[in-house]
Design an enzyme around this catalytic site. Structure first.
Site, PDB file in Angstrom:
ATOM      1  N   TYR A   9      -3.562  12.031   1.116  1.00 35.09           N
ATOM      2  CA  TYR A   9      -2.829  11.231   0.131  1.00 35.09           C
ATOM      3  C   TYR A   9      -1.663  12.056  -0.417  1.00 35.09           C
ATOM      4  O   TYR A   9      -0.522  11.593  -0.478  1.00 35.09           O
ATOM      5  CB  TYR A   9      -3.785  10.828  -1.001  1.00 35.09           C
ATOM      6  CG  TYR A   9      -3.244   9.776  -1.933  1.00 35.09           C
ATOM      7  CD1 TYR A   9      -3.607   8.441  -1.793  1.00 35.09           C
ATOM      8  CD2 TYR A   9      -2.377  10.101  -2.978  1.00 35.09           C
ATOM      9  CE1 TYR A   9      -3.122   7.466  -2.643  1.00 35.09           C
ATOM     10  CE2 TYR A   9      -1.881   9.138  -3.833  1.00 35.09           C
ATOM     11  CZ  TYR A   9      -2.266   7.828  -3.663  1.00 35.09           C
ATOM     12  OH  TYR A   9      -1.772   6.869  -4.518  1.00 35.09           O
TER      13      TYR A   9
ATOM     14  N   SER B  91     -13.213   2.231  -8.277  1.00 32.03           N
ATOM     15  CA  SER B  91     -14.224   2.442  -9.318  1.00 32.03           C
ATOM     16  C   SER B  91     -13.718   3.444 -10.346  1.00 32.03           C
ATOM     17  O   SER B  91     -14.090   3.381 -11.520  1.00 32.03           O
ATOM     18  CB  SER B  91     -15.530   2.946  -8.699  1.00 32.03           C
ATOM     19  OG  SER B  91     -15.392   4.270  -8.211  1.00 32.03           O
TER      20      SER B  91
ATOM     21  N   GLY C  38     -16.045   5.090  -4.443  1.00 32.71           N
ATOM     22  CA  GLY C  38     -15.391   5.740  -3.314  1.00 32.71           C
ATOM     23  C   GLY C  38     -15.172   4.834  -2.114  1.00 32.71           C
ATOM     24  O   GLY C  38     -15.094   5.303  -0.986  1.00 32.71           O
TER      25      GLY C  38
ATOM     26  N   THR D  63       2.965   1.960  -2.045  1.00 28.39           N
ATOM     27  CA  THR D  63       4.284   1.650  -2.602  1.00 28.39           C
ATOM     28  C   THR D  63       4.360   2.010  -4.079  1.00 28.39           C
ATOM     29  O   THR D  63       5.447   2.197  -4.610  1.00 28.39           O
ATOM     30  CB  THR D  63       4.599   0.153  -2.439  1.00 28.39           C
ATOM     31  OG1 THR D  63       3.422  -0.580  -2.803  1.00 28.39           O
ATOM     32  CG2 THR D  63       4.981  -0.186  -1.007  1.00 28.39           C
TER      33      THR D  63
ATOM     34  N   ASP E 116      -3.842   1.102  -9.608  1.00 27.24           N
ATOM     35  CA  ASP E 116      -5.255   0.836  -9.864  1.00 27.24           C
ATOM     36  C   ASP E 116      -5.526   0.542 -11.335  1.00 27.24           C
ATOM     37  O   ASP E 116      -6.217  -0.410 -11.684  1.00 27.24           O
ATOM     38  CB  ASP E 116      -6.109   2.030  -9.412  1.00 27.24           C
ATOM     39  CG  ASP E 116      -6.023   2.260  -7.918  1.00 27.24           C
ATOM     40  OD1 ASP E 116      -5.451   1.408  -7.216  1.00 27.24           O
ATOM     41  OD2 ASP E 116      -6.523   3.303  -7.462  1.00 27.24           O
TER      42      ASP E 116
ATOM     43  N   GLY F  84     -12.534   2.580  -2.061  1.00 24.58           N
ATOM     44  CA  GLY F  84     -11.172   2.074  -2.122  1.00 24.58           C
ATOM     45  C   GLY F  84     -11.044   0.829  -2.984  1.00 24.58           C
ATOM     46  O   GLY F  84     -10.021   0.147  -2.944  1.00 24.58           O
TER      47      GLY F  84
ATOM     48  N   SER G 270     -24.313   7.698 -17.069  1.00 22.31           N
ATOM     49  CA  SER G 270     -24.049   6.619 -16.117  1.00 22.31           C
ATOM     50  C   SER G 270     -25.311   6.282 -15.356  1.00 22.31           C
ATOM     51  O   SER G 270     -26.081   7.170 -14.990  1.00 22.31           O
ATOM     52  CB  SER G 270     -22.958   7.062 -15.123  1.00 22.31           C
ATOM     53  OG  SER G 270     -22.917   6.169 -14.028  1.00 22.31           O
TER      54      SER G 270
ATOM     55  N   GLU H 135       0.837  -1.211   0.000  1.00 20.73           N
ATOM     56  CA  GLU H 135       0.000   0.000   0.000  1.00 20.73           C
ATOM     57  C   GLU H 135       0.867   1.254   0.000  1.00 20.73           C
ATOM     58  O   GLU H 135       1.803   1.379   0.787  1.00 20.73           O
ATOM     59  CB  GLU H 135      -0.924  -0.025   1.214  1.00 20.73           C
ATOM     60  CG  GLU H 135      -2.325   0.417   0.902  1.00 20.73           C
ATOM     61  CD  GLU H 135      -3.028  -0.459  -0.124  1.00 20.73           C
ATOM     62  OE1 GLU H 135      -3.167  -0.007  -1.269  1.00 20.73           O
ATOM     63  OE2 GLU H 135      -3.426  -1.586   0.197  1.00 20.73           O
TER      64      GLU H 135
HETATM   65  P1  ADP Z   1     -12.624   4.759  -5.818  1.00 20.12           P
HETATM   66  O1  ADP Z   1     -11.784   4.728  -7.052  1.00 20.12           O
HETATM   67  O2  ADP Z   1     -11.933   4.212  -4.619  1.00 20.12           O
HETATM   68  O3  ADP Z   1     -13.957   4.127  -6.006  1.00 20.12           O
HETATM   69  P2  ADP Z   1     -12.480   7.577  -6.313  1.00 20.12           P
HETATM   70  O4  ADP Z   1     -12.831   8.760  -5.491  1.00 20.12           O
HETATM   71  O5  ADP Z   1     -11.084   7.455  -6.824  1.00 20.12           O
HETATM   72  O6  ADP Z   1     -12.902   6.289  -5.461  1.00 20.12           O
HETATM   73  O7  ADP Z   1     -13.426   7.512  -7.589  1.00 20.12           O
HETATM   74  C1  ADP Z   1     -14.836   7.610  -7.441  1.00 20.12           C
HETATM   75  C2  ADP Z   1     -15.372   8.579  -8.478  1.00 20.12           C
HETATM   76  O8  ADP Z   1     -15.234   8.011  -9.809  1.00 20.12           O
HETATM   77  C3  ADP Z   1     -16.851   8.831  -8.334  1.00 20.12           C
HETATM   78  O9  ADP Z   1     -17.096   9.855  -7.398  1.00 20.12           O
HETATM   79  C4  ADP Z   1     -17.255   9.235  -9.744  1.00 20.12           C
HETATM   80  O10 ADP Z   1     -16.907  10.581  -9.999  1.00 20.12           O
HETATM   81  C5  ADP Z   1     -16.351   8.358 -10.602  1.00 20.12           C
HETATM   82  N1  ADP Z   1     -17.015   7.106 -11.002  1.00 20.12           N
HETATM   83  C6  ADP Z   1     -16.545   5.865 -10.799  1.00 20.12           C
HETATM   84  N2  ADP Z   1     -17.385   4.931 -11.305  1.00 20.12           N
HETATM   85  C7  ADP Z   1     -18.426   5.595 -11.843  1.00 20.12           C
HETATM   86  C8  ADP Z   1     -19.636   5.210 -12.511  1.00 20.12           C
HETATM   87  N3  ADP Z   1     -19.942   3.927 -12.722  1.00 20.12           N
HETATM   88  N4  ADP Z   1     -20.468   6.192 -12.935  1.00 20.12           N
HETATM   89  C9  ADP Z   1     -20.165   7.484 -12.725  1.00 20.12           C
HETATM   90  N5  ADP Z   1     -19.048   7.906 -12.091  1.00 20.12           N
HETATM   91  C10 ADP Z   1     -18.191   6.999 -11.657  1.00 20.12           C
HETATM   92 MG    MG Z   2      -9.953   5.763  -7.330  1.00 18.89          MG
END
Ligand code: ADP
Ligand code: MG
Length: 376
Positions: A218, A121, A116, A32, A166, A118, A64, A30
């Site tokens: 971060y 996404s 969001g 790293t 990621d 971790g 989306s 983590e």
């Molecule tokens: P993580 O990557 O850990 O889930 P992040 O804060 O890095 O958290 O990314 C989350 C953001 O990515 C969301 O707030 C949104 O803006 C975007 N996102 C991710 N997946 C989708 C999706 N399926 N539809 C719309 N936005 C998305």
């Molecule tokens: Mg992310």
């Protein structure tokens, strides 16, 4: 409604195809990645699916199922699109910056990767879109060069200073394997990770802790690591060998830099040790390394919160071989290595501990290593 139906409802046409890219959990390693070190993620079955087809008006259009806020843009200038659409515009922008002719497309996105938490996404979204654009545009971009393009979208266009893990995981992971990635050379080794054959499982526990100050903290960790590397006269903390760590810490002096550096150097070693055990088929024995990784993140790197610490303790008390927070920190998920038949009991033990502490209930599931980004 399926993502194809969402596409058709939004644009009045059929998509040319569907592309999927997974979220990930990081088994170990983590913070790293931006220290040129080692990580060991595997892809989740949860994934983001993009239905994509040509755009007759020459602009890009995205919608989306998770965020009711369709976005349209022309040839994207740097950081012109904000909000969730920035992750998509960023990919188009980064491909253009790299010299590619990017086809204008219409996109509908669906996902079962929690946002969001971790589990990345954001990289799943970038990777699904990138893979679709590469395929549809016939772009000459080999798989090993794709993560850096998606990372550039997130770093420069969105403005999140994340490392290469990621996007590498979402693009390069393989079914039944963990991805051993050298974040300096981008070399990978696919490590067999068939837990079911050993009667084991990874339980993922979403702490459901509210994310707070994530970007600022971060960035601060990253800055401390760069400062320590500069003081030690090395390109990155990856270049501090485990045997040289005590002397390096003496030279640093400053308590915060000492602890940040100790985390990175010991964590890199734990990744290497984990890989060695997995190569040998000694899966159970990685447990203590996972737990040591958690202690290092909690005490030295200071990126855990009460909810994840409680989840780790409760999983260990319930008999897990090892447990740690996974992902950038300040909330997010915990993973625990358990006997496969202990999933429900471990999840229940964590839920009970949460109730005792008055925390919002966690969500738990068994994660099996799935494939990386692909056309489906
Ligand atoms: P993580 O990557 O850990 O889930 P992040 O804060 O890095 O958290 O990314 C989350 C953001 O990515 C969301 O707030 C949104 O803006 C975007 N996102 C991710 N997946 C989708 C999706 N399926 N539809 C719309 N936005 C998305
Ligand atoms: Mg992310």
């Amino acid at each position: 409604m399926s993502v194809t139906e969402v596409f058709t409802a939004a644009y009045g046409a059929e998509p040319a195809g569907l592309w999927a890219a997974p979220g990930r959990v990081n088994l170990i390693g983590e913070h790293t990645d931006y220290n040129d070190g080692f990580v060991l993620p595997f892809a989740l079955p949860q994934r983001t699916v993009a239905a994509v087809g040509p755009s007759p008006d020459g602009r890009w259009h995205v919608c989306s199922t998770l965020i009711n806020e369709p976005v349209s843009f022309g040839k994207p200038a740097r950081s012109e699109v904000t909000g969730w659409g920035a992750y998509v515009a960023g990919v188009v922008w980064a491909l253009q910056e790299a010299g590619f002719e990017v086809p204008p497309v219409r996109i509908a996105i669906d996902s079962d990767v929690p946002l969001g938490s971790g589990l990345s996404s954001s990289a799943a979204l970038e990777s699904a879109v990138l893979t679709a654009l590469v395929d549809l545009g016939g772009l000459d971009l080999p798989v090993e060069k794709r993560p850096a393009i998606a990372q550039r979208a997130e770093n420069v266009y969105v403005g999140a200073p994340t490392g290469i893990m990621d996007q590498s995981a979402s693009i390069r992971c393989q079914d039944g394997k963990a991805l051993f990635l050298d974040c300096r050379s981008y070399e990978v080794e696919q490590i067999p990770f068939d837990l079911a054959a050993e009667g084991l499982a990874i339980l993922v526990i979403n702490s459901n802790a509210p994310h707070q100050h994530v970007d600022g903290e971060y960035g601060a960790r990253r800055k401390s690591c760069e400062e320590a590397a500069a003081l030690l006269g090395v390109p990155a903390l990856r270049d501090v060998a485990t045997a040289d760590l005590p002397a390096a810490l003496d030279r640093l002096g400053d308590d915060v830099l000492v602890r940040r550096t100790r985390h990175i150097v010991t964590e890199n070693q734990r990744v290497l040790d984990t890989v060695a055990l997995l190569r040998d088929g000694r899966v159970r024995e990685i447990g203590p390394l996972l737990t040591a990784s958690h202690a290092s993140m909690r005490d030295d790197f200071e990126i855990t919160v009460a909810q994840v610490d409680v989840a780790v303790e409760a999983a260990l008390d319930a008999g897990a071989y090892g447990a740690r927070m996974t992902g950038g920190g300040f909330g997010g998920c915990v993973l625990a290595l358990i006997d496969a038949d202990r999933a429900d009991a471990t999840a229940a033990a964590v839920a009970a501990a949460y109730e005792k502490h008055g925390f919002t209930a966690p969500a738990s599931w068994v994660a099996v290593a799935g494939p990386g980004a692909t056309r489906i």
